[in-house]
Scaffold this motif. Structure first.
Motif, PDB file in Angstrom:
ATOM      1  N   PHE A 134       0.811  -1.307  -0.053  1.00 54.51           N
ATOM      2  CA  PHE A 134       0.090   0.135  -0.178  1.00 54.51           C
ATOM      3  C   PHE A 134       0.805   1.298   0.189  1.00 54.51           C
ATOM      4  O   PHE A 134       2.018   1.187   0.682  1.00 54.51           O
ATOM      5  CB  PHE A 134      -0.990   0.012   1.221  1.00 54.51           C
ATOM      6  N   ASP A 135       0.469   2.295  -0.605  1.00 50.06           N
ATOM      7  CA  ASP A 135       1.098   3.413  -0.427  1.00 50.06           C
ATOM      8  C   ASP A 135       0.675   4.367   0.589  1.00 50.06           C
ATOM      9  O   ASP A 135      -0.081   3.847   1.764  1.00 50.06           O
ATOM     10  CB  ASP A 135       0.840   4.308  -1.727  1.00 50.06           C
ATOM     11  N   THR A 136       1.359   5.445   1.109  1.00 46.57           N
ATOM     12  CA  THR A 136       1.098   6.206   2.413  1.00 46.57           C
ATOM     13  C   THR A 136      -0.180   6.425   2.669  1.00 46.57           C
ATOM     14  O   THR A 136      -0.960   6.540   3.599  1.00 46.57           O
ATOM     15  CB  THR A 136       2.376   7.139   2.396  1.00 46.57           C
ATOM     16  N   GLU A 137      -0.889   7.109   1.501  1.00 42.44           N
ATOM     17  CA  GLU A 137      -2.357   7.652   1.741  1.00 42.44           C
ATOM     18  C   GLU A 137      -3.111   6.378   1.894  1.00 42.44           C
ATOM     19  O   GLU A 137      -4.081   6.550   2.775  1.00 42.44           O
ATOM     20  CB  GLU A 137      -2.873   8.316   0.423  1.00 42.44           C
ATOM     21  N   GLU A 138      -2.875   5.160   1.437  1.00 41.19           N
ATOM     22  CA  GLU A 138      -3.730   4.044   1.560  1.00 41.19           C
ATOM     23  C   GLU A 138      -3.524   3.846   3.036  1.00 41.19           C
ATOM     24  O   GLU A 138      -4.560   3.396   3.682  1.00 41.19           O
ATOM     25  CB  GLU A 138      -3.486   3.073   0.760  1.00 41.19           C
ATOM     26  N   LEU A 139      -2.200   3.576   3.498  1.00 41.09           N
ATOM     27  CA  LEU A 139      -2.073   3.180   4.855  1.00 41.09           C
ATOM     28  C   LEU A 139      -2.772   4.256   5.839  1.00 41.09           C
ATOM     29  O   LEU A 139      -3.160   3.907   6.878  1.00 41.09           O
ATOM     30  CB  LEU A 139      -0.493   3.236   5.093  1.00 41.09           C
ATOM     31  N   ARG A 140      -2.679   5.519   5.726  1.00 38.15           N
ATOM     32  CA  ARG A 140      -3.196   6.435   6.425  1.00 38.15           C
ATOM     33  C   ARG A 140      -4.641   6.136   6.613  1.00 38.15           C
ATOM     34  O   ARG A 140      -5.446   5.942   7.763  1.00 38.15           O
ATOM     35  CB  ARG A 140      -3.032   7.856   5.850  1.00 38.15           C
ATOM     36  N   VAL A 141      -5.380   5.817   5.511  1.00 39.66           N
ATOM     37  CA  VAL A 141      -6.618   5.558   5.488  1.00 39.66           C
ATOM     38  C   VAL A 141      -7.254   4.126   6.319  1.00 39.66           C
ATOM     39  O   VAL A 141      -7.889   3.890   7.281  1.00 39.66           O
ATOM     40  CB  VAL A 141      -7.423   5.278   4.256  1.00 39.66           C
ATOM     41  N   ILE A 142      -6.437   3.411   5.917  1.00 43.45           N
ATOM     42  CA  ILE A 142      -6.382   1.812   6.665  1.00 43.45           C
ATOM     43  C   ILE A 142      -6.209   1.680   8.063  1.00 43.45           C
ATOM     44  O   ILE A 142      -7.076   1.511   8.691  1.00 43.45           O
ATOM     45  CB  ILE A 142      -5.318   0.839   5.815  1.00 43.45           C
ATOM     46  N   SER A 186     -14.991  -5.490   7.053  1.00 35.94           N
ATOM     47  CA  SER A 186     -13.907  -5.455   6.143  1.00 35.94           C
ATOM     48  C   SER A 186     -13.877  -4.383   5.172  1.00 35.94           C
ATOM     49  O   SER A 186     -12.881  -3.491   5.125  1.00 35.94           O
ATOM     50  CB  SER A 186     -13.488  -6.708   5.535  1.00 35.94           C
ATOM     51  N   ILE A 187     -15.216  -4.272   4.280  1.00 39.07           N
ATOM     52  CA  ILE A 187     -15.112  -3.270   3.392  1.00 39.07           C
ATOM     53  C   ILE A 187     -15.199  -1.889   3.950  1.00 39.07           C
ATOM     54  O   ILE A 187     -14.844  -0.740   3.255  1.00 39.07           O
ATOM     55  CB  ILE A 187     -16.255  -3.436   2.269  1.00 39.07           C
ATOM     56  N   ARG A 188     -15.882  -1.750   5.120  1.00 36.78           N
ATOM     57  CA  ARG A 188     -15.932  -0.337   5.817  1.00 36.78           C
ATOM     58  C   ARG A 188     -14.479   0.102   6.200  1.00 36.78           C
ATOM     59  O   ARG A 188     -14.134   1.230   5.942  1.00 36.78           O
ATOM     60  CB  ARG A 188     -16.874  -0.175   6.952  1.00 36.78           C
ATOM     61  N   TRP A 189     -13.748  -0.983   6.657  1.00 37.46           N
ATOM     62  CA  TRP A 189     -12.390  -0.647   6.887  1.00 37.46           C
ATOM     63  C   TRP A 189     -11.478  -0.172   5.984  1.00 37.46           C
ATOM     64  O   TRP A 189     -10.709   0.826   5.935  1.00 37.46           O
ATOM     65  CB  TRP A 189     -11.781  -1.989   7.444  1.00 37.46           C
ATOM     66  N   MET A 190     -11.794  -0.657   4.709  1.00 34.30           N
ATOM     67  CA  MET A 190     -11.015  -0.457   3.581  1.00 34.30           C
ATOM     68  C   MET A 190     -11.779   0.740   2.713  1.00 34.30           C
ATOM     69  O   MET A 190     -11.661   0.927   1.475  1.00 34.30           O
ATOM     70  CB  MET A 190     -10.746  -1.650   2.636  1.00 34.30           C
ATOM     71  N   ASP A 191     -12.648   1.444   3.198  1.00 32.89           N
ATOM     72  CA  ASP A 191     -13.585   2.629   2.669  1.00 32.89           C
ATOM     73  C   ASP A 191     -14.268   2.104   1.276  1.00 32.89           C
ATOM     74  O   ASP A 191     -14.103   3.008   0.344  1.00 32.89           O
ATOM     75  CB  ASP A 191     -12.458   3.736   2.400  1.00 32.89           C
ATOM     76  N   GLY A 192     -14.624   0.965   1.225  1.00 29.55           N
ATOM     77  CA  GLY A 192     -15.235   0.451   0.335  1.00 29.55           C
ATOM     78  C   GLY A 192     -14.469   0.093  -0.930  1.00 29.55           C
ATOM     79  O   GLY A 192     -14.792  -0.353  -2.050  1.00 29.55           O
ATOM     80  N   ASP A 193     -13.091   0.116  -0.812  1.00 26.65           N
ATOM     81  CA  ASP A 193     -12.219  -0.393  -1.978  1.00 26.65           C
ATOM     82  C   ASP A 193     -11.941  -1.783  -1.906  1.00 26.65           C
ATOM     83  O   ASP A 193     -11.166  -2.522  -1.047  1.00 26.65           O
ATOM     84  CB  ASP A 193     -10.790   0.364  -1.789  1.00 26.65           C
ATOM     85  N   MET A 194     -12.593  -2.765  -3.042  1.00 27.75           N
ATOM     86  CA  MET A 194     -12.390  -4.055  -2.996  1.00 27.75           C
ATOM     87  C   MET A 194     -10.871  -4.358  -3.260  1.00 27.75           C
ATOM     88  O   MET A 194     -10.489  -5.565  -2.804  1.00 27.75           O
ATOM     89  CB  MET A 194     -13.238  -4.649  -3.897  1.00 27.75           C
ATOM     90  N   ASP A 195     -10.387  -3.852  -4.211  1.00 32.37           N
ATOM     91  CA  ASP A 195      -8.821  -3.987  -4.663  1.00 32.37           C
ATOM     92  C   ASP A 195      -8.082  -4.008  -3.423  1.00 32.37           C
ATOM     93  O   ASP A 195      -7.176  -4.639  -3.070  1.00 32.37           O
ATOM     94  CB  ASP A 195      -8.426  -3.100  -5.699  1.00 32.37           C
ATOM     95  N   ILE A 244     -20.400  -6.410  -8.721  1.00 28.94           N
ATOM     96  CA  ILE A 244     -20.296  -6.473  -7.333  1.00 28.94           C
ATOM     97  C   ILE A 244     -19.307  -5.368  -6.946  1.00 28.94           C
ATOM     98  O   ILE A 244     -19.488  -4.895  -5.685  1.00 28.94           O
ATOM     99  CB  ILE A 244     -19.588  -7.894  -6.926  1.00 28.94           C
ATOM    100  N   VAL A 245     -18.338  -5.166  -7.679  1.00 30.23           N
ATOM    101  CA  VAL A 245     -17.314  -4.050  -7.415  1.00 30.23           C
ATOM    102  C   VAL A 245     -18.167  -2.604  -7.387  1.00 30.23           C
ATOM    103  O   VAL A 245     -17.892  -1.759  -6.507  1.00 30.23           O
ATOM    104  CB  VAL A 245     -16.517  -3.913  -8.539  1.00 30.23           C
ATOM    105  N   ARG A 246     -19.251  -2.267  -8.049  1.00 25.98           N
ATOM    106  CA  ARG A 246     -20.002  -1.112  -8.062  1.00 25.98           C
ATOM    107  C   ARG A 246     -20.821  -0.946  -6.925  1.00 25.98           C
ATOM    108  O   ARG A 246     -21.080   0.277  -6.424  1.00 25.98           O
ATOM    109  CB  ARG A 246     -20.671  -1.033  -9.649  1.00 25.98           C
ATOM    110  N   ILE A 247     -21.374  -1.914  -6.167  1.00 25.19           N
ATOM    111  CA  ILE A 247     -22.042  -1.888  -5.194  1.00 25.19           C
ATOM    112  C   ILE A 247     -21.474  -1.255  -4.213  1.00 25.19           C
ATOM    113  O   ILE A 247     -20.221  -1.452  -3.745  1.00 25.19           O
ATOM    114  CB  ILE A 247     -22.768  -3.519  -4.813  1.00 25.19           C
TER     115      ILE A 247
END
Length: 344
Positions: A134-142, A186-195, A244-247
């Motif tokens: 993960f990049d730093t911005e992703e880690l900040r969110v996670i 899990s998905i709330r943890w990742m701000d809805g980002d499945m990838d 599934i990704v769009r939901i």
């Protein structure tokens, strides 16, 4: 100006005599004259050239690049400056990334007491591992979301372990409810980002240093993972991977609150035709629209999946009675306002 001896020029420029001798030897700055005793003498043009050399050195150019530039009367200066700007941009990006990572480490180590060396090394190692995925911005969110949601993981993991102890199969309703809660959290943890979620799962399996937090180990991951795969397989019978990704999968708290309010209204004896029931129907409709991002086709397919698949339906937040109630309230609301209840 009068001619300057090498020592005088050294004092004037802040350089050493040895440096000026080296510049002479490589042809970068040759003295314009020599004294009868062979001493180097520099005139005004030499001093100006030296000031130019020093300025170019401060830009980060090597002596070879400066010599090449001056020999060509400045023709390559734009290209050199462009290259230096690109280099500075990279350094700024790296410095910003480093600062952001140090801030994350600082936040991770903040505990109100001075951390021991083992704590520091462990945190630094963990952050380094995270940085592979993960990049730093992703880690900040996670990490920010993880801190916010931390209290929700232990009770969920405890319930999963109870089902594991009972050898409950992955398609059991109780396990499927836990699988739904796991996916929602899990998905709330990742701000809805499945990838992002998939990368975290891959990291968790490949990097042992990341495991064990909140009581989650590979045994728990494998058990709940089998239940989740059954849910996804059921969804794929109606929805494409793109669907599934769009939901929007971050709405679990709102859905849970609505289900509780519907149940409470049923317990008060409502038949679904009152204004309070209509208000709940409007909330239900708005959440459906948010969930499918306004896509009517996706909403229809999603409804078919949750109505047609017992595994999805039985483990949902709404009981059979609550689903019938909200459908009745929605149809009643639409009838009152002369709207076609095409999605109920």
């Amino acid at each position: 100006m009068s001619l300057l001896k090498v020592g005088e020029l050294a004092r004037h420029s802040g350089l050493t005599i040895r440096t000026l001798h080296h510049y002479d030897e490589i042809g970068l700055l040759k003295p314009s004259a020599r004294s009868d005793g062979g001493y180097r003498l520099y005139d005004g043009a030499d001093v100006a050239r030296l000031h130019g050399i020093q300025a170019l050195r401060r830009l980060g150019l090597t002596l070879a690049e400066i010599g090449d530039l001056l020999s060509r009367d400045g023709a390559s200066l734009p290209a050199i400056i462009d290259r230096q700007l690109q280099s500075l941009d990279r350094e700024i990006t790296q410095a910003s990334e480093l600062r952001a990572r140090l801030t994350l480490v600082q936040a991770a180590m903040a505990s109100g007491s001075a951390p021991g060396m083992d704590d520091w090394l462990g945190t630094l190692s963990l952050m380094s591992t995270y940085g592979k995925y993960f990049d730093t911005e992703e880690l900040r969110v996670i990490l920010g979301n993880l801190k916010r949601l931390a209290s929700e993981w232990p009770p969920l993991v405890a319930q999963i372990r109870e089902q594991m102890a009972q050898d409950a199969p992955p398609d059991a309703v109780a396990v499927q409810r836990l699988a739904r809660e796991w996916m929602d959290l899990s998905i709330r943890w990742m701000d809805g980002d499945m990838d992002r979620l998939m990368r975290w799962g891959r990291m968790y399996r490949q990097e042992s240093i990341t495991r064990g937090r909140h009581g989650i180990d590979l045994e728990v991951m494998d058990y709940i993972g089998r239940a989740i795969e059954l849910r996804l397989a059921a969804m794929r019978r109606y929805l494409s991977e793109e669907d599934i990704v769009r939901i929007d999968k971050t709405l679990a708290p709102q859905w849970r609150e609505l289900a509780e309010d519907v149940t409470a209204l049923i317990e008060r004896g409502s038949d679904g035709h009152c204004e309070e029931a209509h208000a709940l129907a409007r909330r239900w409709d708005a959440l459906c629209e948010r969930m499918v991002r306004g896509d009517a086709g996706l909403r229809r397919r999603m409804m078919q999946a949750f109505e047609g698949e017992p595994l999805l339906r039985d483990a949902g937040l709404f009981s059979d009675e609550a689903r019938r109630f909200i459908r009745r309230a929605f149809e009643s609301m639409c009838a009152v306002h002369g709207v076609d209840a095409h999605v109920a």
